[in-house]
Scaffold this active site. Structure first.
Site, PDB file in Angstrom:
ATOM      1  N   TYR A 142      -3.247  -5.242   4.299  1.00 31.47           N
ATOM      2  CA  TYR A 142      -2.046  -4.696   3.667  1.00 31.47           C
ATOM      3  C   TYR A 142      -2.420  -4.265   2.263  1.00 31.47           C
ATOM      4  CZ  TYR A 142       2.639  -4.613   1.555  1.00 31.47           C
ATOM      5  OH  TYR A 142       3.787  -4.249   0.902  1.00 31.47           O
ATOM      6  N   ASP A 237      -9.663  -3.530  -2.558  1.00 32.23           N
ATOM      7  CA  ASP A 237      -8.307  -3.930  -2.944  1.00 32.23           C
ATOM      8  C   ASP A 237      -8.350  -5.419  -3.256  1.00 32.23           C
ATOM      9  OD1 ASP A 237      -5.755  -4.832  -3.118  1.00 32.23           O
ATOM     10  OD2 ASP A 237      -5.031  -3.858  -1.298  1.00 32.23           O
ATOM     11  N   LYS A 265      -1.421  -9.164  -9.283  1.00 29.95           N
ATOM     12  CA  LYS A 265      -1.130 -10.597  -9.219  1.00 29.95           C
ATOM     13  C   LYS A 265      -1.696 -11.367 -10.425  1.00 29.95           C
ATOM     14  CE  LYS A 265      -0.464 -10.458  -4.213  1.00 29.95           C
ATOM     15  NZ  LYS A 265       0.960 -10.656  -3.984  1.00 29.95           N
TER      16      LYS A 265
HETATM   17  N1  HOZ Z   1       3.315  -8.710  -0.347  1.00 29.97           N
HETATM   18  C1  HOZ Z   1       3.570 -10.100  -0.539  1.00 29.97           C
HETATM   19  C2  HOZ Z   1       2.910 -10.925   0.500  1.00 29.97           C
HETATM   20  N2  HOZ Z   1       1.603 -10.591   0.803  1.00 29.97           N
HETATM   21  C3  HOZ Z   1       5.032 -10.429  -0.513  1.00 29.97           C
HETATM   22  C4  HOZ Z   1       5.626 -10.283  -1.820  1.00 29.97           C
HETATM   23  C5  HOZ Z   1       7.030 -10.852  -1.937  1.00 29.97           C
HETATM   24  O1  HOZ Z   1       7.754 -10.950  -0.966  1.00 29.97           O
HETATM   25  O2  HOZ Z   1       7.406 -11.166  -3.030  1.00 29.97           O
END
Ligand code: HOZ
Length: 425
Positions: A142, A237, A265
């Site tokens: 992802y 990534d 992050k």
């Molecule tokens: N993309 C995040 C998990 N891999 C989720 C982010 C969220 O829901 O805050």
């Protein structure tokens, strides 16, 4: 009725699904999402006042735990000078210098506000630099929610059993070539057939959005070698792995230099900040120097930069990652021992402050392996842990995170909870 449920009911009136990001809706595990009111160190408290040991850490950023004093102090200091200028500041120069000093692959870097922005911009830059359109990504990885990346993606898409999104034009998706993760033969074949049309490979070097799956050394070497030979770029990534698995990120562990790197992050210390950067000749194609456009009103926001700098200063201290890695490994070993004692097929692994737990006997190497794990068991385990006061990611497809504030006593409490939870599945 619990206050979490009352809030969730209220949230659904004006927020689609009651959440501002899909995985938060507990879609695959069922039940009521917890609304959090406060976090401190390794703990969060929900709207009903219940305390949890938190292994989500805001999905990765909170490597120092919640409300770390040095980060809060830096943010408070920055706040007093104003929230945003939409103009350069000295602190963003410091952050750019630091990132380029920490990552040998990074000559220049641009700050943005989210991981999605970072990956989306890196791909545009790769296409602008190479003059090619095709992009290679891997099943279950992802990379945020830009159109060309929502093809067979991981994270929230998997919680709804659909790895691709509606609303992505077929013409856009057609330029995204998807291969199985860790499949060297498939990668070689694709490059043999279409290598001269491929702009870039984008990869999570340690995938964290289909639970945790590590790239094999052979796969890493193939990605680097093939992109070099065919004039394509390699984009790491590292939104999730950046400063989470080590101070030189996953690329440091792999011992390679990607052409472009995406960060997010941890680099923002819990504030909306991300970055993409890499080789100087590639970054020179970016506006205002070059023809590839990318911009953002809040890019390099001073409050987010202050949180990022304060966080990086803490994690750069000697011994930080050794301690974090030891703790995370102790967690996965303890969980595995509990599962073994309960005769439940289970495996787990840790890299730096990131971990994966799987209800299957062997560690997964691909999306298909992850899909073969027992998700019904995970869901029951998740809820049992929740009632025992342990907050895991509400999906079998997300990595977990340990912070520097998780102590031995927290691990021991987690093991007791695990024993209880496993007795119920
Ligand atoms: N993309 C995040 C998990 N891999 C989720 C982010 C969220 O829901 O805050």
């Amino acid at each position: 009725m619990s206050r979490n449920q009352t809030l969730f009911d209220a949230a659904q009136r004006h927020i689609p699904g009651g959440v501002n990001s899909p995985v938060r809706a507990f879609g695959s595990v069922g039940g009521t999402p917890r609304f959090f009111e406060r976090g401190e160190g390794a703990y969060v408290w929900d709207a009903d006042g219940k305390r949890y040991i938190d292994y989500v850490g805001s999905w990765g950023p909170l490597i120092l735990g919640h409300a770390h004093p040095a980060v809060i102090e830096a943010v408070e200091k920055a706040l007093r000078n104003g929230l945003s200028f939409g103009a350069p500041t000295a602190a963003e120069v410091d952050l750019a210098d630091l990132l380029c000093a920490l990552l040998p692959s990074m000559d220049q870097v641009r700050l943005v506000s989210s991981g999605t922005e970072a990956t989306m911009s890196a791909i545009r830059l790769a296409r602008g630099y190479t003059g090619r359109d095709k992009l290679v990504k891997f099943e279950g990885c992802y990379h945020g929610h830009a159109d060309s990346l929502l093809v067979k993606a991981g994270s929230g898409l998997l919680t709804f059993g659909n790895p691709s999104s509606a609303g992505v034009p077929a013409a856009v998706a057609a330029d995204t070539l998807v291969l199985p993760y860790n499949d060297v033969a498939a990668l070689e074949q694709l490059f043999a057939e279409q290598g001269d049309q491929i702009a870039a490979i984008i990869v999570e070097p340690i995938a964290g959005n289909m639970n945790l799956v590590q790239a094999t050394p052979e796969f890493v070497a193939a990605m680097r070698g093939l992109t070099e030979r065919h004039g394509a770029l390699l984009i790491y990534d590292e939104v999730m792995t950046g400063f989470r698995v080590g101070l030189q990120c996953a690329q440091g562990l792999h011992g390679i230099r990607p052409d472009l790197t995406c960060l997010g992050k941890v680099v923002g210390g819990g504030m909306p900040l991300a970055a993409f950067g890499g080789r100087a000749d590639i970054m020179a194609k970016l506006a205002p120097l070059g023809p590839v456009y990318q911009a953002g009103t809040l890019s390099g926001n001073p409050i987010a930069v202050a949180a990022g700098l304060a966080t990086l200063a803490e994690i750069a201290k000697p011994g930080f990652f050794e301690q974090l890695s030891d703790n995370t490994r102790a967690l996965t070993e303890g969980l595995t021992a509990a599962a073994c004692a309960a005769h439940v097929p289970f495996s787990a692994q840790a890299v730096g402050g990131m971990f994966g737990i799987y209800f299957c006997a062997q560690l997964p190497h691909s999306y298909a392996d992850v899909m073969a794990s027992d998700r019904t068991r995970f869901n029951t385990f998740f809820h049992a842990m929740l009632s025992e006061g342990v907050y895991l990611a509400p999906s079998a497809f997300e990595a977990g995170f340990v912070s520097a504030r998780h102590e031995q006593t927290d691990l021991e409490t987690t093991f007791v909870a695990t024993k209880q939870a496993l007795s119920r599945i």
